[in-house]
Design a protein around this motif. Structure first.
Motif, PDB file in Angstrom:
ATOM      1  N   ASP A  63      -8.480   3.928   1.844  1.00 50.71           N
ATOM      2  CA  ASP A  63      -8.590   2.944   1.083  1.00 50.71           C
ATOM      3  C   ASP A  63      -9.280   3.313   0.590  1.00 50.71           C
ATOM      4  OD1 ASP A  63      -6.195   1.464   2.649  1.00 50.71           O
ATOM      5  OD2 ASP A  63      -7.873   1.685   4.025  1.00 50.71           O
ATOM      6  N   ASN A 114     -10.570   1.235  -2.781  1.00 51.35           N
ATOM      7  CA  ASN A 114     -11.025  -0.316  -3.571  1.00 51.35           C
ATOM      8  C   ASN A 114     -11.215  -0.298  -5.087  1.00 51.35           C
ATOM      9  OD1 ASN A 114     -10.929  -1.032  -0.335  1.00 51.35           O
ATOM     10  ND2 ASN A 114      -9.596  -2.518  -1.632  1.00 51.35           N
ATOM     11  N   ASN A 161     -12.668   4.176   1.739  1.00 60.40           N
ATOM     12  CA  ASN A 161     -13.032   3.263   3.486  1.00 60.40           C
ATOM     13  C   ASN A 161     -11.591   3.994   3.813  1.00 60.40           C
ATOM     14  OD1 ASN A 161     -13.891   1.387   5.121  1.00 60.40           O
ATOM     15  ND2 ASN A 161     -12.259   1.072   4.957  1.00 60.40           N
ATOM     16  N   THR A 162     -12.127   4.242   4.987  1.00 62.43           N
ATOM     17  CA  THR A 162     -11.191   4.276   5.926  1.00 62.43           C
ATOM     18  C   THR A 162     -10.998   3.239   7.458  1.00 62.43           C
ATOM     19  OG1 THR A 162     -12.633   5.629   7.432  1.00 62.43           O
ATOM     20  CG2 THR A 162     -11.186   6.677   5.515  1.00 62.43           C
ATOM     21  N   GLY A 188      -9.434   0.203   7.989  1.00 62.26           N
ATOM     22  CA  GLY A 188      -9.984  -1.593   7.564  1.00 62.26           C
ATOM     23  C   GLY A 188     -11.880  -1.524   7.570  1.00 62.26           C
ATOM     24  N   ALA A 190     -13.014  -3.319   4.538  1.00 58.09           N
ATOM     25  CA  ALA A 190     -13.269  -2.470   3.614  1.00 58.09           C
ATOM     26  C   ALA A 190     -14.094  -3.530   3.324  1.00 58.09           C
ATOM     27  CB  ALA A 190     -12.028  -2.190   3.016  1.00 58.09           C
ATOM     28  N   THR A 239      -1.889   0.632   9.884  1.00 54.44           N
ATOM     29  CA  THR A 239      -3.514  -0.301  10.859  1.00 54.44           C
ATOM     30  C   THR A 239      -3.196  -1.827  10.520  1.00 54.44           C
ATOM     31  OG1 THR A 239      -4.631   1.040   8.416  1.00 54.44           O
ATOM     32  CG2 THR A 239      -6.229  -0.332  10.066  1.00 54.44           C
ATOM     33  N   THR A 271      -7.133  -4.830   4.814  1.00 57.45           N
ATOM     34  CA  THR A 271      -6.484  -3.455   4.801  1.00 57.45           C
ATOM     35  C   THR A 271      -5.139  -3.436   5.164  1.00 57.45           C
ATOM     36  OG1 THR A 271      -8.526  -1.927   5.386  1.00 57.45           O
ATOM     37  CG2 THR A 271      -6.662  -0.675   6.047  1.00 57.45           C
ATOM     38  N   LYS A 307       1.004   2.093   4.443  1.00 54.24           N
ATOM     39  CA  LYS A 307       0.265   2.659   3.514  1.00 54.24           C
ATOM     40  C   LYS A 307       1.054   4.131   3.208  1.00 54.24           C
ATOM     41  CE  LYS A 307      -3.822   3.124   4.068  1.00 54.24           C
ATOM     42  NZ  LYS A 307      -4.623   2.412   4.517  1.00 54.24           N
ATOM     43  N   SER A 330       1.159   0.307  -0.924  1.00 50.30           N
ATOM     44  CA  SER A 330       0.973  -0.280  -0.488  1.00 50.30           C
ATOM     45  C   SER A 330       0.942  -1.982  -0.252  1.00 50.30           C
ATOM     46  CB  SER A 330      -1.012  -0.844  -0.413  1.00 50.30           C
ATOM     47  OG  SER A 330      -1.577  -1.542  -0.308  1.00 50.30           O
ATOM     48  N   TYR A 373      -1.421  -7.855   1.987  1.00 54.95           N
ATOM     49  CA  TYR A 373      -2.666  -7.640   2.786  1.00 54.95           C
ATOM     50  C   TYR A 373      -3.137  -9.273   2.665  1.00 54.95           C
ATOM     51  CZ  TYR A 373      -5.514  -4.836   0.468  1.00 54.95           C
ATOM     52  OH  TYR A 373      -6.363  -3.903  -0.780  1.00 54.95           O
TER      53      TYR A 373
END
Length: 919
Positions: A147, A149, A159-160, A162, A164, A805, A823, A827, A850, A853
């Protein structure tokens, strides 16, 4: 000191002075040279890369016989046996797959992606060239399971798996082994002061917990960026990109990005390099006027608080403030200023780095180096509030000694906030510079009361009465662009006292040292590594962020680790690789913690690898979790280090109703009340609706301690006919999960007394605090990623990935607790391209989807709608000039989107670029 000296002696005794020199040429199966191919001595970190003509020279202290491994993206790896000094090789690499790429990060030793014991993603020279993003850092968005952002044009947060936020303290970013997080903020600010594109050798990303090898902050993943060594990459290289950004709110604006690299090997013993990068553009404007508390409310609502409107955070209950029964029992907020009137949206980055490299022993891989980095820039950062980061300056200085088998490094990272400021408090204090809160609410109340006392002869509705009261209170208000507004603005952004100004002031730093020794050249039974690290923080915000008004805050932490790795040949078709790691870390503020990792990889018939791992990770509370003391408007942030609680002191005015009950006109509180005399925020809301004191629930959160995670992962990598498959699934179980918890502390009384404290809440005599604590609730997450890639129509690259996720947390049972999972559940990413559509011409198209969320953070909570993004680029190589021409665009559909609640909408970008002399 004796222990440190002993460790250094151990490393020094590990030096060997044998010398073996090898050389060669690496070609593809058509006879063309392969520039940038990796040549690594197996079992060590010693290596080099081929030049533009595919040639290499390598000197190592390994004694023959040993093995070298030659690899390049898109080609199968080749192993060659070195049996004598000055041996020469002519190596032909056959077309291969991404599984043949060599990575270092997963086990701190070179190994093929195919055999890595954990999930690893790689972004190399080929990917940098083919990415459709405007820069290599933006290209990370196309990696599986990642991810990115977008905080602003120049600040993207990686980020990976979750959890984030832009203040992403769960994710580590290393540049040539140096932590790139800022001392003041405790997290990396994208590539604002990072690397320039022509100096990037490779980017590797480890999703998930990696504390066993990399320590406390390697909790959710690590991003490794490696630069080019001037001994291996000489010459002058550079790039320039020109284009425009296009956003409905900001219009079309020019974009410029350029960089230059100069590297030279003066002798076989000394080499140096210098890099410089400059980026200039206009940021994505944030113009949302949606109410951040209740989206159904409009600007005419009495307690309006717009997402990107600042100054309207100041509010009061006008009946409580007046004590008059004719005044309605409602909360009224002051009129705010739109963000676009409080910033110029300048996006800029200026960075430089330099390195001196010394190899004192002929034929030996021992290398001593000094690297310095400086960077300054302007961007937008969204944390508790929205900040204009203007002239932010960060520098790093590193000394390192290394050879094939060890490294010892020490570095310092320091920052200065420059002319940065908090836009929320800028709006608040421009209002106060014109008229105090007391006078403004007094005028509002007087106007409303006057209408009521006159019998309302005009027959105004309640909304019209409030509109008239606001208009009267706002009479003479400073208008954006006026001399009075500009003067108040300048006074605010230059004053670090948040009661009057908004300047972000900081000059913090940390020093870090770490070392690693690989005994693989001494022990045949298994590859054994040992290492350790030490860090000391020095927080120095002058009391504007931390409770360091009297003096800077210092504290330290250290860790030691070991890893044992063993390859087992079970039979001709089965190979088992076992890895065991363990690390012990200790902060002077907390008990020590041990984090082990066990993993195994089974290779079947050379084309299939099944891996499994169990590892634990931990995360020490950040500097802000521990020592912050900041009034953010809606709540006061108080870190929960025991020695921090009484350092934050604040005086509050007591309401007229409170004074009639015998309470003093003012009360003074320390931050300790948030942790030992507070109600939960949700129960105060329930009490406000019901008037029933039984609804009030005592909060009194515990002081913070380290967070832990246990992660189980299973994965598969392999080749099924012509399709490359990379699959992984994981489950994370968290313990003592760290998050912020908003609580309400009454000005008087003791929570639970059913008398004074209840009266304080009823009278509005209370303060909201944002505390840092651990949840005793079960917080778990799980997910899976699947990546597929193949060749179609002979030489077209086609790839796609899907990531799932999911958060496993009972929010209803914990209404005041925010996990900040942030997250999407689903995706999907895909790319299609050809590096050689026809001679020297290539292209690439990428697509990202995406799912929607829910974003929650201290700035505000809201839904991020689903989005679809298409990027594309074409490129043309001119081999005789060693030049690449590139043209591309991002978000080509033009449908604007955002990745976090409160940020500007992301528009489109179009650019053309020229890169010279870059492998």
């Amino acid at each position: 000191m004796k222990s440190i000296f002993s460790i250094l002696l151990l490393f020094c005794f590990g030096l060997t002075y044998s010398q073996t020199s090898i050389s060669g040429t690496v070609l593809d199966d058509s006879g063309l040279p392969i520039p940038g191919a990796n040549v690594i001595v197996v079992g060590t970190s010693s290596g080099t890369v081929t030049d533009f003509d595919g040639k290499f020279n390598l000197t190592t202290d390994s004694e023959p016989p040993f093995t070298i491994q030659i690899s390049s993206v898109g080609f199968a790896t080749s192993n060659q046996e070195v049996t004598a000094n000055n041996q020469s090789f002519d190596v032909v690499l056959e077309e291969g797959t991404a599984l043949d790429e060599v990575v270092i990060s997963a086990s701190r030793t070179p190994e093929r992606v195919f055999e890595s014991p954990v999930t690893v993603e790689r972004f190399g020279l080929k990917e940098i060239k083919s990415t459709a993003s405007a820069d290599f850092y933006g290209g990370l968005e196309d990696l599986k399971g990642v991810d990115v952002n977008t905080n602003s044009l120049t600040f993207k947060s990686v980020n990976t798996r979750g959890f984030a936020t832009f203040a992403n303290t769960r994710f580590m970013q290393l540049v040539d082994g140096m932590d790139n997080s800022t001392p003041a903020l405790n997290f990396p600010i994208g590539n604002l002061v990072g690397m320039i594109e022509t100096d990037v050798l490779s980017v590797e990303l480890l999703p998930g917990a990696s504390s066993a090898l990399y320590g406390a902050n390697a909790f959710n993943g690590i991003l490794f960026m490696r630069s080019k060594n001037p001994f291996d990459f000489e010459g002058i290289s550079g790039y320039i990109k020109k284009g425009i950004t296009d956003q409905e709110a900001a219009g079309e604006n020019a974009y410029t990005d350029l960089g230059i690299r100069l590297a030279h090997k003066f002798t076989d013993k000394f080499a140096a390099k210098v890099n410089f990068g400059y980026l200039k553009g206009t940021d994505w404007a944030a113009t949302s006027e949606v109410d951040k508390i209740d989206p159904s409310r409009t600007r005419s609502n009495t307690n309006y608080d717009g997402i990107n409107v600042y100054g309207d955070e100041v509010s009061t209950n006008i009946r409580s403030a007046s004590g008059l029964g004719i005044i309605p029992d409602v909360v009224v907020s002051r009129t705010g200023y739109n963000e676009e009137t409080l910033t110029n949206y300048n996006a800029e980055s200026i960075k430089a780095d330099w390195g001196l490299y010394f190899r004192p022993i002929d034929g030996n891989s021992l290398e001593l180096s000094y690297v310095g980095k400086v960077g300054t820039g302007s961007t937008i950062y969204q944390g508790t509030n929205r900040y204009n980061i203007n002239g932010f300056f960060q520098q790093q200085h590193k000394l390192e000694v290394r050879n094939d088998n060890f490294f010892v490094r020490a570095y310092e990272v320091s920052d200065k906030a420059g002319d940065s400021y908090d836009m929320v408090f800028t709006g608040i204090n421009i209002n106060r510079a014109w008229k105090s809160d007391e006078d403004w609410f007094g005028d509002y109340i007087a106007t409303y009361a006057g209408i009521e006392l006159s019998g309302n002869p005009q027959g105004l509705t309640d909304q019209q009465k409030h509109d008239a009261a606001r208009a009267a209170a706002d009479t003479g208000r400073y208008l954006p662009g006026s001399p009075e507004f500009k003067n108040a603005f300048n006074q605010s952004i230059n004053n670090p006292d948040l009661s009057q100004g908004s300047k972000f002031q900081d000059a913090s730093k940390y020093i870090h040292s770490d070392a690693n020794y690989n005994f693989g050249h001494l022990i045949d039974v298994a590859e054994i590594q040992v290492g350790g690290s030490f860090r000391r923080y020095n927080l120095n915000s002058g009391g504007t962020i931390y409770t360091d008004g009297d003096s800077p805050i210092d504290y330290s932490e250290f860790g030691v680790y070991t890893q044992v790795q063993k390859d087992l040949e079970l039979n001709e078709s089965l190979k088992l690789k076992l890895t065991a790691s363990g690390r012990y870390d200790k902060s002077e503020l907390f008990d020590g913690f041990f984090s082990p990792r066990l993993s195994g990889g089974l290779t079947v018939n050379k084309n299939h690898n099944i891996r499994a791992s169990v590892q634990t990770g931990f995360r020490n509370p950040t500097t802000q979790d521990l020592f912050i003391g900041l009034d953010a408007g809606r709540a006061i942030l108080v870190g929960s280090a025991k020695e921090n609680l009484d350092r934050y002191v604040r005086t509050f005015n007591v309401s007229t109703e409170g004074q009639t009950l015998g309470q003093p006109a003012t009360v003074t509180q320390t931050g300790a009340v948030a942790y030992n005399n507070s109600y939960s925020q949700q129960s105060v809301r329930d009490f406000a609706n019901s008037g029933n004191p039984a609804d009030l629930e005592i909060a009194n959160p515990d002081l913070i301690k380290p967070e832990q995670v246990t992660s189980v992962e299973i994965g598969y990598r392999g080749k099924l006919n012509k399709v490359i498959v990379d699959f992984s699934t994981y489950y994370n179980a968290y313990k003592d999960f760290i998050s912020q918890n908003v609580v309400i502390s009454p000005y008087y009384g003791t929570v639970g007394d059913n008398s004074s404290s209840v009266q304080a809440i009823a009278n509005g005599d209370f303060q909201a605090y944002s505390t840092y604590t651990n949840s005793d609730a079960n917080v778990n997450s799980y997910g899976a990623s699947l990546g597929l890639s193949t060749k179609v129509f002979k030489n077209f690259d086609l790839s796609g990935s899907y990531t799932f996720t999911k958060l496993d947390f009972d929010q209803e049972a914990n209404p005041d607790f925010q996990t900040n999972f942030n997250t999407p559940e689903h995706k999907f990413k895909a790319s299609f391209g050809n590096t050689e559509l026809f001679k020297n011409f290539g292209f690439n198209v990428s697509y990202r989807f995406s799912d929607d969320y829910f974003w929650e953070a201290t700035f505000g909570n809201g839904v991020v709608p689903e989005f679809h993004v298409v990027d594309a680029q074409i490129n043309y190589n001119i081999p005789s000039l060693k030049t690449t021409l590139k043209a591309g665009g991002t978000n080509l559909t033009g449908k604007e989107y955002f990745t976090a609640f409160g940020t500007g909408f992301i528009g489109s970008m179009y650019y053309v670029g020229l890169t010279i002399n870059n492998l």
